[in-house]
Write an enzyme that holds these catalytic residues in place. Structure first.
Site, PDB file in Angstrom:
ATOM      1  N   ASN A 174       0.769  -1.223  -0.048  1.00  0.00           N
ATOM      2  CA  ASN A 174      -0.128  -0.050  -0.023  1.00  0.00           C
ATOM      3  C   ASN A 174       0.795   1.090   0.164  1.00  0.00           C
ATOM      4  O   ASN A 174       0.983   1.837  -1.186  1.00  0.00           O
ATOM      5  CB  ASN A 174      -1.046  -0.106   1.285  1.00  0.00           C
ATOM      6  CG  ASN A 174      -1.837   1.305   1.165  1.00  0.00           C
ATOM      7  OD1 ASN A 174      -2.037   2.041   0.374  1.00  0.00           O
ATOM      8  ND2 ASN A 174      -3.052   1.136   2.098  1.00  0.00           N
ATOM      9  N   ASP A 175       1.580   1.579   1.173  1.00  0.00           N
ATOM     10  CA  ASP A 175       2.255   2.670   1.172  1.00  0.00           C
ATOM     11  C   ASP A 175       3.190   2.936   0.249  1.00  0.00           C
ATOM     12  O   ASP A 175       3.573   3.972  -0.178  1.00  0.00           O
ATOM     13  CB  ASP A 175       2.865   2.749   2.589  1.00  0.00           C
ATOM     14  CG  ASP A 175       1.805   2.988   3.836  1.00  0.00           C
ATOM     15  OD1 ASP A 175       0.843   3.479   3.436  1.00  0.00           O
ATOM     16  OD2 ASP A 175       2.239   2.565   4.858  1.00  0.00           O
ATOM     17  N   VAL A 176       4.000   1.969  -0.182  1.00  0.00           N
ATOM     18  CA  VAL A 176       5.013   2.049  -1.053  1.00  0.00           C
ATOM     19  C   VAL A 176       4.486   2.118  -2.543  1.00  0.00           C
ATOM     20  O   VAL A 176       5.534   2.339  -3.347  1.00  0.00           O
ATOM     21  CB  VAL A 176       5.955   0.614  -1.341  1.00  0.00           C
ATOM     22  CG1 VAL A 176       6.451   0.341   0.181  1.00  0.00           C
ATOM     23  CG2 VAL A 176       5.113  -0.717  -1.594  1.00  0.00           C
TER      24      VAL A 176
END
Lengths: 130, 467
Positions: free
Chosen positions: B394-396
């Site tokens: 997600n964040d990446v």
């Protein structure tokens, strides 16, 4: 001053010198007893610093895909601390040292075997495209 | 054995350890590297057995200890699931730390065994080195235990913060230094030794509790480094070359990995150690999020899109590991490849719970390593991809890291998945990632959300591809 006086004075001085020499020898022996171990600190420290550089350059060459095996294998080799544990457990030290040494041998053996086996497991999974 | 022979054997062991790390520069030489490591360890152990004055009983005790520990270690290493690898490594680090404490205690109690003086007459230098090995070892021990508990979900991954935490840690650090000075001045008082141990154990615990679950890759690397420095400390104490060199190798290796992980998140090591990332309040994101529409698709839709693609890039994250989707994923890739679709994998440096974790999981599922690419290698290729399949990450992938200076993850290098023609995003819900940041990628017109368990969704896509 007669020659006899000079001779006796010389004898006294010689005697004093002998005592001093003996004291010095005694002190030297005492100092030797308390001297630092065979390898001076600077010598070991130089090796340490150089090894850090070797580690730095070698590890930067490790491919990121193998960072997990790298961690497992460094963990296994840091268990070379078993050398210290073995000396504690195996030499005629003291009962306390034997117990601590034995415990340390068990702990790091878990690490040595576990670390190398799990690394081997990981590495054997990496394969090229057929 | 003659002392210089023993020293020579330790030197060979140290060289073999260097070659072991060198072997890991490529998968083809890596197994050889591991064997060199094993050889080095064997040589170090045999050389120590040959040390003069080792009694028969002593040898027996050691062999017994190795047998017990070796059996436990081997069984653990053979049984561990690759998803649980980070906690295994954390547990192993704790053992090195505790062993360093024990060896330091033995050295204090029976210095004659290590050639560092007589009881109550230990060389000054050795006392300093011993106490440093002790302190670092104790910090490594409890720190690794906390990391283990967080990774194994025995305790929550949410950071534990309280008022005055950092001053307290700093105070404990200063206290340890003071105690070391007193210990050395006292000529090796047992009480002070125990106080150093206790304070360090407490500090190790307090250092790791404020660090969140997503930062565990840094923590595990950092503790890896600590375990090396502890080994070096003991090496100095007993004047052993193999230990000093190996400790330095491991110490710098762990430090480099910590650095790479921090860079992968665009955060400083201080920021990570200070902890609290992803705890609370960070969810505040600028820009509207609530009302925007999200395109939701089914496995059949995804299969249809992929079938018509010529290039698919898969972006796996920790979620893939949690749902054990790697095998289904490889099956999906195989099916696509059979239809002439090019499939590649893109790995972010901080994907997973330890450095390189994703690569191991993919390798376990028989994904060839030459299909797997690092961020820098593949980031330019997203614009030429028809489909990106984001599974458990997600964040990446969050473009806010590039565009929104207000975002807590701003500046973090991300995979440019939004440049692909279609982004298929497998997720259980709309929840945000570990950083607590919303991902605007979900609302893009070229994104299709596939809600469901990563493994089940991938299996359904495989089925859809077969139809």
């Amino acid at each position: 001053m007669t020659p006899t006086d000079i001779a006796s004075q010389a004898a006294d001085l010689a005697h004093e010198a002998a005592i001093l020499a003996q004291n010095a020898a005694g002190m030297a022996a005492l100092a030797a007893q308390h001297a630092p171990p065979a390898a001076p600190f600077v010598y070991l420290f130089s090796i340490f610093v150089l090894a850090i550089f070797v580690g730095y350059y070698v590890v930067w060459n490790v491919t990121p895909a193998l960072h997990s095996p790298l961690m497992a294998v460094t963990n296994a080799i840091s268990s070379v601390i078993i050398v210290g544990a073995m000396l504690a457990a195996g030499l005629h030290g003291s009962a306390v040292a034997h117990v601590f040494g034995f415990l340390a041998v068990v702990l790091v053996s878990v690490n040595i075997f576990g670390g190398f086996v799990v690394t081997n497991r990981m590495l054997s999974m990496f394969r090229k495209k057929q | 054995m003659n002392e210089s022979y023993t020293a020579f054997a330790y030197l060979i062991a140290a060289v073999l350890f260097i070659l072991a790390l060198r072997g890991l520069s490529h998968p083809t030489t890596s197994r050889r590297g591991n064997q060199m490591g094993i050889a080095g360890m064997a040589i170090a152990i045999v050389a120590t057995f040959a040390h003069g004055g080792m009694s028969f009983g002593g040898v027996l005790i050691i062999v017994l200890g190795v047998a017990i520990g070796g059996t436990i270690g081997t069984i653990a290493a053979l049984r561990i699931k690759m998803t649980a690898l980070p906690q295994l490594v954390a547990a192993f680090h704790s053992l090195v730390g505790l062993a360093a404490v024990f060896v330091a205690a033995s050295a204090l109690n029976a210095p004659q065994s290590f050639g560092i003086g007589a009881p109550h007459h230990i060389h000054l230098e050795s006392l300093i080195e011993m106490s440093l090995g002790l302190a670092i070892g104790a910090i490594t021990f409890t720190g690794s235990l906390i990391a283990f508990a967080k990774l194994q979900a025995l305790m929550s991954g949410t950071p534990i913060m309280f008022k005055g935490q950092h001053p307290l840690n700093l105070g404990l650090g200063v206290l340890i230094i003071l105690l070391i000075i007193l210990f050395v001045a006292s000529g090796g008082s047992f009480v002070l030794f125990a106080l150093i141990a206790l304070t360090s154990l407490l500090l190790g615990l307090l250092l790791i509790i404020p660090i969140g679950g997503a930062d565990m890759p840094v923590v595990v690397s950092m503790l890896n480094s600590y375990s090396g420095w502890a080994a070096s400390g003991i090496g100095f104490t007993i004047g052993n070359l193999a230990l000093i060199v190996t400790g330095a190798l491991v110490g710098s290796s762990g430090a480099i990995l910590s650095y790479i992980m921090c860079k992968g998140m665009n955060r400083s090591i201080i920021n990570v150690i200070a902890g609290g990332f992803g705890a609370t309040g960070e969810a505040a994101v600028s820009g509207p999020t609530g009302d925007k529409g999200v395109k939701i698709g089914s496995a059949a839709d995804a299969a249809f899109i992929m079938k018509n693609a010529s290039k698919v890039i898969v972006v796996p994250g920790y979620g893939m590991a949690v749902s054990q989707a790697q095998h289904a994923l490889r099956e999906m890739a195989d099916t696509l490849k059979k239809d002439g679709v090019e499939v590649k994998y893109a790995i972010h440096p901080v994907a997973g719970r330890m450095p390189g974790h994703m690569n191991v999981l993919l390798a376990e599922a028989n994904v060839p390593y030459d299909d797997v690419f690092e961020l820098e290698e593949i980031n330019n290729e997203f614009s030429t991809a028809d489909v990106v399949y984001v599974i458990g990450a997600n964040d990446v992938t969050n473009p806010a890291a590039k565009t929104d200076p207000q975002s807590p993850i701003y500046g973090m290098p991300i995979l440019d998945v939004e440049k692909a023609r279609t982004v298929l995003f497998v997720k259980r819900s709309m929840a945000s990632g570990y950083s607590g940041v919303d991902n605007e990628l979900f609302f893009r017109p070229n994104t299709m959300m596939l809600f469901g368990d990563a493994k089940k969704m991938t299996e359904e896509i495989v089925q859809g591809l077969a139809d």
